[in-house]
Design a protein around this motif. Structure first.
Motif, PDB file in Angstrom:
ATOM      1  N   TYR A 219       0.832  -1.201   0.000  1.00  0.00           N
ATOM      2  CA  TYR A 219       0.000   0.000   0.000  1.00  0.00           C
ATOM      3  C   TYR A 219       0.871   1.257   0.000  1.00  0.00           C
ATOM      4  O   TYR A 219       1.837   1.367   0.774  1.00  0.00           O
ATOM      5  CB  TYR A 219      -0.880   0.043   1.255  1.00  0.00           C
ATOM      6  CG  TYR A 219      -1.916  -1.041   1.349  1.00  0.00           C
ATOM      7  CD1 TYR A 219      -3.205  -0.854   0.853  1.00  0.00           C
ATOM      8  CD2 TYR A 219      -1.627  -2.250   1.963  1.00  0.00           C
ATOM      9  CE1 TYR A 219      -4.170  -1.850   0.963  1.00  0.00           C
ATOM     10  CE2 TYR A 219      -2.588  -3.253   2.090  1.00  0.00           C
ATOM     11  CZ  TYR A 219      -3.848  -3.047   1.586  1.00  0.00           C
ATOM     12  OH  TYR A 219      -4.801  -4.034   1.702  1.00  0.00           O
ATOM     13  N   SER A 221       0.524   5.815  -0.453  1.00  0.00           N
ATOM     14  CA  SER A 221      -0.395   6.944  -0.288  1.00  0.00           C
ATOM     15  C   SER A 221      -0.202   7.897  -1.461  1.00  0.00           C
ATOM     16  O   SER A 221       0.818   8.579  -1.550  1.00  0.00           O
ATOM     17  CB  SER A 221      -0.125   7.669   1.033  1.00  0.00           C
ATOM     18  OG  SER A 221      -0.297   6.785   2.130  1.00  0.00           O
ATOM     19  N   GLU A 236     -11.421  11.131  -0.662  1.00  0.00           N
ATOM     20  CA  GLU A 236     -11.216  10.485   0.622  1.00  0.00           C
ATOM     21  C   GLU A 236      -9.767  10.654   1.067  1.00  0.00           C
ATOM     22  O   GLU A 236      -8.944  11.214   0.349  1.00  0.00           O
ATOM     23  CB  GLU A 236     -11.578   8.995   0.514  1.00  0.00           C
ATOM     24  CG  GLU A 236     -13.002   8.759  -0.007  1.00  0.00           C
ATOM     25  CD  GLU A 236     -13.200   7.347  -0.515  1.00  0.00           C
ATOM     26  OE1 GLU A 236     -12.205   6.593  -0.581  1.00  0.00           O
ATOM     27  OE2 GLU A 236     -14.340   7.003  -0.846  1.00  0.00           O
ATOM     28  N   SER A 238      -5.958   9.992   1.642  1.00  0.00           N
ATOM     29  CA  SER A 238      -4.982   9.354   0.756  1.00  0.00           C
ATOM     30  C   SER A 238      -4.121   8.330   1.490  1.00  0.00           C
ATOM     31  O   SER A 238      -3.295   7.660   0.873  1.00  0.00           O
ATOM     32  CB  SER A 238      -4.076  10.421   0.121  1.00  0.00           C
ATOM     33  OG  SER A 238      -3.298  11.071   1.117  1.00  0.00           O
ATOM     34  N   ASN A 241      -4.077   4.565   0.192  1.00  0.00           N
ATOM     35  CA  ASN A 241      -5.247   4.513  -0.692  1.00  0.00           C
ATOM     36  C   ASN A 241      -5.011   3.797  -2.010  1.00  0.00           C
ATOM     37  O   ASN A 241      -5.921   3.705  -2.835  1.00  0.00           O
ATOM     38  CB  ASN A 241      -5.750   5.932  -0.976  1.00  0.00           C
ATOM     39  CG  ASN A 241      -4.752   6.770  -1.769  1.00  0.00           C
ATOM     40  OD1 ASN A 241      -3.551   6.479  -1.789  1.00  0.00           O
ATOM     41  ND2 ASN A 241      -5.229   7.830  -2.391  1.00  0.00           N
ATOM     42  N   LYS A 254     -10.310   5.318  -7.805  1.00  0.00           N
ATOM     43  CA  LYS A 254     -11.686   5.438  -7.340  1.00  0.00           C
ATOM     44  C   LYS A 254     -12.503   6.278  -8.320  1.00  0.00           C
ATOM     45  O   LYS A 254     -12.028   7.293  -8.833  1.00  0.00           O
ATOM     46  CB  LYS A 254     -11.718   6.071  -5.950  1.00  0.00           C
ATOM     47  CG  LYS A 254     -11.262   5.144  -4.830  1.00  0.00           C
ATOM     48  CD  LYS A 254     -12.320   4.082  -4.569  1.00  0.00           C
ATOM     49  CE  LYS A 254     -11.996   3.247  -3.342  1.00  0.00           C
ATOM     50  NZ  LYS A 254     -12.205   3.975  -2.096  1.00  0.00           N
ATOM     51  N   ILE A 334     -10.590  -0.656  -4.202  1.00  0.00           N
ATOM     52  CA  ILE A 334      -9.260  -0.123  -3.932  1.00  0.00           C
ATOM     53  C   ILE A 334      -8.583   0.313  -5.237  1.00  0.00           C
ATOM     54  O   ILE A 334      -8.727  -0.342  -6.274  1.00  0.00           O
ATOM     55  CB  ILE A 334      -8.376  -1.161  -3.196  1.00  0.00           C
ATOM     56  CG1 ILE A 334      -7.020  -0.570  -2.787  1.00  0.00           C
ATOM     57  CG2 ILE A 334      -8.194  -2.413  -4.038  1.00  0.00           C
ATOM     58  CD1 ILE A 334      -7.095   0.474  -1.718  1.00  0.00           C
TER      59      ILE A 334
END
Length: 366
Positions: A219, A221, A236, A238, A241, A254, A334
């Motif tokens: 993951y 950001s 949303e 970060s 994300n 997204k 995701i």
């Protein structure tokens, strides 16, 4: 009825036949659609390959989302053939095998004799009795605990079992053996272990890895995407994300974020180039090939970085026959950085410092 096959999960001890370096080694990566791949289909056009890769990416993204929705570190993504293969040799005398190089999975397994319900494979199934470096891991061994969902066999042997979302499964013994590599292809993608690939490079962009479940995934950001200097942020947080993945070709963002980016791309290309009404599925934004005169400049800004990562046109647009299409897709789940967006970069995973670094690469030399 689940398919069940018996395998051995291998905790590898590494030895190198060639390409050894004082502080690491290099392995060739084989794209699944190249002539060197057992999946190569000479009847498929480049457009066919890209369209199939896009649909495979959608399936992969859905499997990631399923694992995340279950909020468990015990789930495993749906297995598929991935995008890149790596050849290696196991045991003594070494037996050649091909495996998927996948940053979205953490279990390495191979089929071993005698398996009762074997999956079809083109290469001979590995016979551990012919390798004198093969050793079963005992349940009391600390290595056993490194394998998720481990259990003790009736003879004290370490065992594992994994159920995939595709209703198939793998189970068997955990063992150690020796693997080796023998690189022979120039100009192909490389996977380097134990080497600082970013040393002496300029313009390196480094961002922290974020620890989230499932811990299998990497993951990052992603704070913003810029289109011709227009900064577009997600609706949303970060924090963690987006996943960076080697197995998905296409990048997903997204839907709410994607729509802002798509609108900015349309604006940047301008009215002199008109998007087609019926783009090739699953792509959403396509133009007649050769009609785009102003390709937008798109950059990414990751958390804790001072500079943006500038993408090339080939990272974000693909040619499909008579159309040129935007190679980013929306998702309700995701976000994922696919491997097409990673082309022309050296990408370094530092699991000690928990960072990922990007640097421009000369693919003809590296």
């Amino acid at each position: 009825m689940k398919e069940i096959a018996l395998f051995v999960g291998i905790l590898f001890q590494l030895s190198i036949l060639s390409s050894a370096e004082s502080n690491g080694f290099t392995v060739d990566l084989i794209h699944i659609d190249s002539p060197l791949s057992p999946f190569y289909n000479s009847s498929m056009t480049q457009s066919d390959v890209l369209i199939n890769a896009a649909f495979d990416s959608i399936s992969r993204a859905e499997s990631f989302s399923l694992n995340i929705d279950q909020n468990s570190d015990e789930t495993i993504t749906i297995p598929n053939k991935g995008t890149y293969l790596m050849a290696f040799y196991i045991g003594t005398i070494p037996r050649g095998l091909l495996a998927v190089a996948d940053t979205g999975s953490d279990l390495t397994w191979i089929q071993c004799l005698p398996c009762t319900k074997c999956y079809n494979q083109r290469l001979p199934i590995f016979d551990p009795r012919k390798s004198y470096t093969f050793n079963l891991v005992r349940c009391a061994n600390s290595l056993c605990k490194k394998v998720r969902r481990n259990a003790c066999g009736i003879f004290g042997d370490c065992r594992y079992k994994v159920d995939y979302a595709s209703k198939s499964s793998t189970q068997g013994n955990v063992a150690t053996d020796t693997i080796s590599f023998n690189n022979s292809y120039d100009g192909y993608s490389k996977l380097k272990f134990g080497v600082d690939t970013q040393k002496n490079r300029t313009g390196v962009i480094t961002t922290p890895l974020v620890s989230l479940n499932p811990s299998t995934y990497y993951y990052l950001s992603l704070d913003s995407v810029s289109v011709n200097g227009k900064v577009l942020k997600p609706n949303e947080s970060s924090f963690g994300n987006i996943i960076i993945d080697s197995g998905a070709t296409i990048t997903f963002l997204k839907t709410s974020w994607y729509e802002k980016i798509e609108a900015a791309v349309l604006e940047a290309i301008g009215r002199q180039s008109v998007a087609v009404r019926n783009p090739i599925r699953p792509f959403r934004l396509c133009y007649k090939d050769g009609s785009i005169t102003n390709f937008p400049t798109i950059t990414l800004r990751f958390y804790a970085t001072l500079n943006d990562l500038k993408l090339s046109t080939m990272n974000i647009f693909v040619t499909l026959g008579h159309l040129t299409c935007f190679a980013i897709l929306p998702t309700e789940k995701i976000s994922i950085i696919g491997n097409l967006l990673q082309v022309f970069f050296n990408i370094e995973y530092d699991l000690e410092d928990r960072t990922v670094s990007f640097a421009k690469a000369n693919c003809l030399k590296e």
